[in-house]
Motif scaffolding. Sequence first.
Motif, PDB file in Angstrom:
ATOM      1  N   GLY A  27      54.263  40.043  43.750  1.00 30.79           N
ATOM      2  CA  GLY A  27      53.818  38.966  42.990  1.00 30.79           C
ATOM      3  C   GLY A  27      53.038  39.277  41.752  1.00 30.79           C
ATOM      4  N   GLN A  28      53.064  40.292  41.455  1.00 31.60           N
ATOM      5  CA  GLN A  28      52.318  40.724  40.099  1.00 31.60           C
ATOM      6  C   GLN A  28      52.939  40.375  39.098  1.00 31.60           C
ATOM      7  OE1 GLN A  28      51.683  44.860  41.459  1.00 31.60           O
ATOM      8  NE2 GLN A  28      49.604  44.661  41.083  1.00 31.60           N
ATOM      9  N   THR A  86      44.916  34.647  42.610  1.00 32.71           N
ATOM     10  CA  THR A  86      46.438  34.385  42.821  1.00 32.71           C
ATOM     11  C   THR A  86      46.710  32.904  43.236  1.00 32.71           C
ATOM     12  OG1 THR A  86      45.850  35.017  45.174  1.00 32.71           O
ATOM     13  CG2 THR A  86      46.581  37.011  43.617  1.00 32.71           C
ATOM     14  N   PHE A  87      48.045  32.615  43.671  1.00 40.20           N
ATOM     15  CA  PHE A  87      48.259  31.500  44.363  1.00 40.20           C
ATOM     16  C   PHE A  87      49.509  31.690  45.300  1.00 40.20           C
ATOM     17  CE2 PHE A  87      50.964  31.672  40.438  1.00 40.20           C
ATOM     18  CZ  PHE A  87      52.348  31.128  41.024  1.00 40.20           C
ATOM     19  N   ASP A 109      51.583  36.037  47.865  1.00 40.33           N
ATOM     20  CA  ASP A 109      50.691  35.477  46.856  1.00 40.33           C
ATOM     21  C   ASP A 109      51.347  35.971  45.369  1.00 40.33           C
ATOM     22  OD1 ASP A 109      48.971  34.224  48.534  1.00 40.33           O
ATOM     23  OD2 ASP A 109      47.774  36.078  48.930  1.00 40.33           O
ATOM     24  N   VAL A 110      50.847  35.340  44.583  1.00 41.37           N
ATOM     25  CA  VAL A 110      51.545  35.560  43.267  1.00 41.37           C
ATOM     26  C   VAL A 110      50.368  35.416  42.068  1.00 41.37           C
ATOM     27  CG1 VAL A 110      52.763  34.741  41.238  1.00 41.37           C
ATOM     28  CG2 VAL A 110      53.880  34.594  43.615  1.00 41.37           C
ATOM     29  N   PRO A 159      53.671  35.333  35.596  1.00 43.30           N
ATOM     30  CA  PRO A 159      53.647  34.203  36.536  1.00 43.30           C
ATOM     31  C   PRO A 159      52.519  33.330  36.389  1.00 43.30           C
ATOM     32  CG  PRO A 159      53.107  36.005  37.804  1.00 43.30           C
ATOM     33  CD  PRO A 159      53.409  36.512  36.237  1.00 43.30           C
ATOM     34  N   GLY A 160      52.405  32.050  36.587  1.00 42.85           N
ATOM     35  CA  GLY A 160      51.152  31.186  36.413  1.00 42.85           C
ATOM     36  C   GLY A 160      51.480  29.788  36.307  1.00 42.85           C
ATOM     37  N   PHE A 161      50.426  29.122  36.033  1.00 44.90           N
ATOM     38  CA  PHE A 161      50.597  27.560  35.789  1.00 44.90           C
ATOM     39  C   PHE A 161      50.919  27.250  34.329  1.00 44.90           C
ATOM     40  CE2 PHE A 161      47.909  28.392  39.699  1.00 44.90           C
ATOM     41  CZ  PHE A 161      48.484  27.771  40.511  1.00 44.90           C
ATOM     42  N   GLY A 162      51.445  26.118  34.107  1.00 47.59           N
ATOM     43  CA  GLY A 162      51.924  25.529  32.997  1.00 47.59           C
ATOM     44  C   GLY A 162      50.691  25.419  31.990  1.00 47.59           C
TER      45      GLY A 162
END
Length: 503
Positions: free
Chosen positions: A25-26, A41-42, A55-56, A226-229
């Motif tokens: 998830g990294q 992380t989420f 988790d990411v 990775p992550g949120f918009g």
Amino acid sequence: MTAPTKSYPTHDDWKARADQAEPRGQAFIGGRYVDAASGETFPCVNPATGRSVGDVAACDAADVDAAVAAARAAFDDRRWRGMPPATRKKVLLRLADGIRAHRDELAVLETIDMGKPISDSHRIDIPLVADCIAWFAEAIDKVYDEVAPVGDDALALITREPMGVVGAVIPWNFPLLMAAWKLGPALATGNSVVLKPAEQSPLTAIRLAEIAAEAGLPDGVLNVVPGFGETAGKAIGLHADVDAVAFTGSAEVGKLFLQYSGQSNMKRISLECGGKSPHIVMADCPDLDEAAKAAAFGIFFNQGEVCNAGSRLLVDASIKDELLDKVISWGEKLAPADPLHPKTKMGAIVDGAQCDRVMGYIEKGKADGAQLRLGGERVRRETGGWFIEPTVFDGVKNDMTIAQEEIFGPVLSTITFESVDEAIAIGNDTIFGLAAAIWTRDITVAHRTARALRAGVVWVNCFDHGSISTPFGGYKQSGFGRDKSLHAIEKYTELKTTWVNLA
Ligand code: NAP
Ligand code: MG
């Protein structure tokens, strides 16, 4: 002597592989896996169970800065773009081979991450990903630049050069394939890439970075954040050192990228923003059974989470009942089931929010007076996951919300017409223009209708056929720029004229 056939994995085999999967998830920045700088992380949720599979890293602007810096360094010292095209080809062909070698693992990750049937991930998505990378790899030492016809006193060269740092922001419906459609041409032409997968489906992109490194892609050339918009995606859009962004997703977010570009460095934006594609069946349809099957798969494939889904079935009033009965009997066979079962044809909706959104549209369709002919319910709640039945509405008017807005779920709106001209008018009465299809025996009607439809792809007597060699993208608010084919290279290259005075 025939070689023993390896039997296809069973439900238990796939379940065991899913249980054993330890998704990474990294983020991948500058050639190594790292946590988000914030340490945040989420959870990555399997939509078929509602449970986290790991988790990411929740990357934000700081991580995007680091990824862009790594990409810029790789671009500036020419470690990738400076390689001869034939050498880049070899690396990318090894990447394609690596994807093929990890096909089972990637297919499982895709399915537990976003809920699509394992037979689709394994037989469609992952093989197409490898083929896409290989196609652009093979192409890149075969495309020539130009010499302009300027006469004897000058030599004018028209050459293509990589843009620099490309941001790729992608959706969750075909997670690795949408990445590949960007990465193939962007990497083949020598760019460095910062890839942001959708928050719902980051796992295969994260794994791909490692497979690419093993194939010999130099550090910093492919970075995955990775992550949120609203954090990572926006930071890419606004970054002063990103030269281009290739985006696939909603029209709403596509428009945000145009703003980000204007607010920052005028980076080149290309957008693939979904559709409301008309699937038109004329009274002289050559094969109603085939058309019905195509209409059903055109909307129910991938749980309807397809940008070019044939979400509006436009049918001549004289054959509507006959066609719709056949479409419904296909729909009845496609009940959602465990995505890890190899016979499952419809899996889970990507997450609870999308499930609510789709159910909201179904309620809106009923409230607006459309007639529900099939499905309409959320099912398999006991699994903890999100599943929606194949749903068919009849008696839809094209100005209803369910005929105008992209639902991105297994919901078909049936609309009748009385003439070819009316079919074309309804077909074009949408803000989108991604795809369309026509079924007719009449070659003149087929060509005239294909020309009159404002859409990037028009299928005649089929639906969703294609090849990596044909461009894919939209008119109107479906966006601009094309994925697939050599035309995709235009998005990732600058044109340079070099004028040499020979007088
Ligand atoms: P979306 O919001 O447009 O997401 C696409 C990508 O953009 C994701 O990586 C997303 O990150 C990112 N993003 C979201 N908000 C952003 C922002 N403010 N700034 C920068 N980047 C941002 O699509 P979605 O939410 O996944 O789905 C919503 C609807 O979009 C669907 O129901 C469907 O109508 C449409 N859609 C179309 C396609 C297509 O292929 N054309 C694909 C998917 C969805 P996050 O992952 O964090 O959201
Ligand atoms: Mg997920």
